[in-house]
Design an enzyme around this catalytic site. Structure first.
Site, PDB file in Angstrom:
ATOM      1  N   LEU A 183      72.954  69.048  68.729  1.00  0.00           N
ATOM      2  CA  LEU A 183      72.501  69.805  69.898  1.00  0.00           C
ATOM      3  C   LEU A 183      70.986  69.742  70.063  1.00  0.00           C
ATOM      4  CD1 LEU A 183      74.802  72.951  69.592  1.00  0.00           C
ATOM      5  CD2 LEU A 183      75.235  70.807  70.796  1.00  0.00           C
ATOM      6  N   HIS A 216      71.263  70.693  75.755  1.00  0.00           N
ATOM      7  CA  HIS A 216      72.471  71.515  75.566  1.00  0.00           C
ATOM      8  C   HIS A 216      72.119  72.997  75.710  1.00  0.00           C
ATOM      9  CE1 HIS A 216      73.767  67.936  73.013  1.00  0.00           C
ATOM     10  NE2 HIS A 216      74.725  68.042  73.908  1.00  0.00           N
ATOM     11  N   GLY A 249      77.965  67.647  69.612  1.00  0.00           N
ATOM     12  CA  GLY A 249      77.056  68.114  68.562  1.00  0.00           C
ATOM     13  C   GLY A 249      75.698  67.449  68.647  1.00  0.00           C
TER      14      GLY A 249
END
Ligand code: PAF
Length: 283
Positions: free
Chosen positions: A33, A37, A31
């Site tokens: 992000l 990513h 996570g």
């Protein structure tokens, strides 16, 4: 943006994709992000029908409890970012610790033919057992055709390739170039936690890696290492944990240069209490 919170629900979706001969790209994340990513996910979208993004802060890969507690958890923002990339071709798998581990939050021990003992393995006890445990489990749940990993965590990428090879996992591991901010800092979820003065200082890491690359053309690995160490010794804010030049196949520190080998320089630096890593291809 569809979010699956448990493997049972995700499994129904995956079964349906498989029945319809759809290919699945998979980007495992913890996570928080960022554009790094996003670049992995975009590559996944080019090569597959659907991309599954897992968002799971994996407790078994942290050797430092405080780092685990402080790790940013921003699922709502993550889903917003992903929906700007595609609403229909990306799904999120955001399981609970229980969904993944049941009541046994422990990692399995893996043998990666020695890759695990180098670099990060020396400084982060049990880290790669934790990574192997979660990645193998996620591969079994998501059943992807291809999975995408950034070269920023180059050792992790090599270890995941080794995991796939040794356990005959039916997935292709795709390594993706490091995504950098304009000033050169490698994108990382940890960057958001840098205090402003440390964020300003941090591009020094990449700048130094670039100069080290230049120097490696005409100097030994040892000489370049000493030079990098001297640069950080003079730096007021950044503290060098390690810099080394390694053979990319074994990740062992280079002693003597050979033009038959491919080398990369690897670095880990503390910016206050935030640990940043980076690396650069040398030849
Ligand atoms: O690179 C990461 O973010 C993590 O190590 C990974 C691959 C998602 C496993 O938790």
């Amino acid at each position: 943006m569809k979010i699956y919170y448990n493997k049972k629900e995700l499994n129904i979706y995956v079964e349906d994709l498989k029945a319809n001969k759809k290919t699945i790209g998979f980007v495992p994340t913890m996570g928080a992000l960022h554009l790094g990513h996003a670049s992995l996910i975009e590559k996944g979208l080019q090569q597959n029908d659907i991309v599954v993004v897992s968002v799971f802060v994996n407790p078994t890969q942290f050797d430092n409890e405080e780092d685990l507690v402080k790790y940013p958890r921003t699922l709502k923002k993550d889903a917003e970012l992903l929906s700007t990339i595609s609403k229909s071709k990306i799904v999120i798998y955001a399981p609970t610790v229980e969904d993944i581990y049941g009541d046994h939050v422990k990692s399995t021990s893996f043998n990666y033919d020695g890759l695990e003992h180098e670099m990060e393995g020396r400084f982060r006890d049990g880290h790669f057992d934790g990574v192997g445990t979660i990645v193998k489990r996620l591969f079994e749940i998501v059943r992807p055709d291809k999975s995408y990993f950034g070269e920023k965590d180059f050792q992790q990428l090599m270890i995941v390739k080794k995991l796939v090879e040794k356990h005959h996992l039916p997935v292709e591991v795709v390594g993706c170039k490091i995504h950098r901010a304009k000033d050169g800092l490698a994108m990382s979820s940890r960057n958001t936690r840098l205090k402003p003065e440390y964020r300003v200082a941090a591009p020094f890491i990449y700048k130094t890696l670039n100069t080290a690359k230049e120097k490696f053309r005409t100097n030994s690995a040892n000489k370049v290492t000493k030079w990098v160490e001297s640069q950080f010794a003079k730096h007021d804010l950044l503290e060098l944990e390690y810099f080394l030049i390694a053979d990319i196949d074994t990740l062992k520190t280079a002693k003597r240069k050979s033009n038959k080998k491919t080398y990369r320089a690897f670095i880990a630096v503390y910016a206050d209490d935030i640990r940043l890593i980076d690396n650069i291809a040398l030849n």
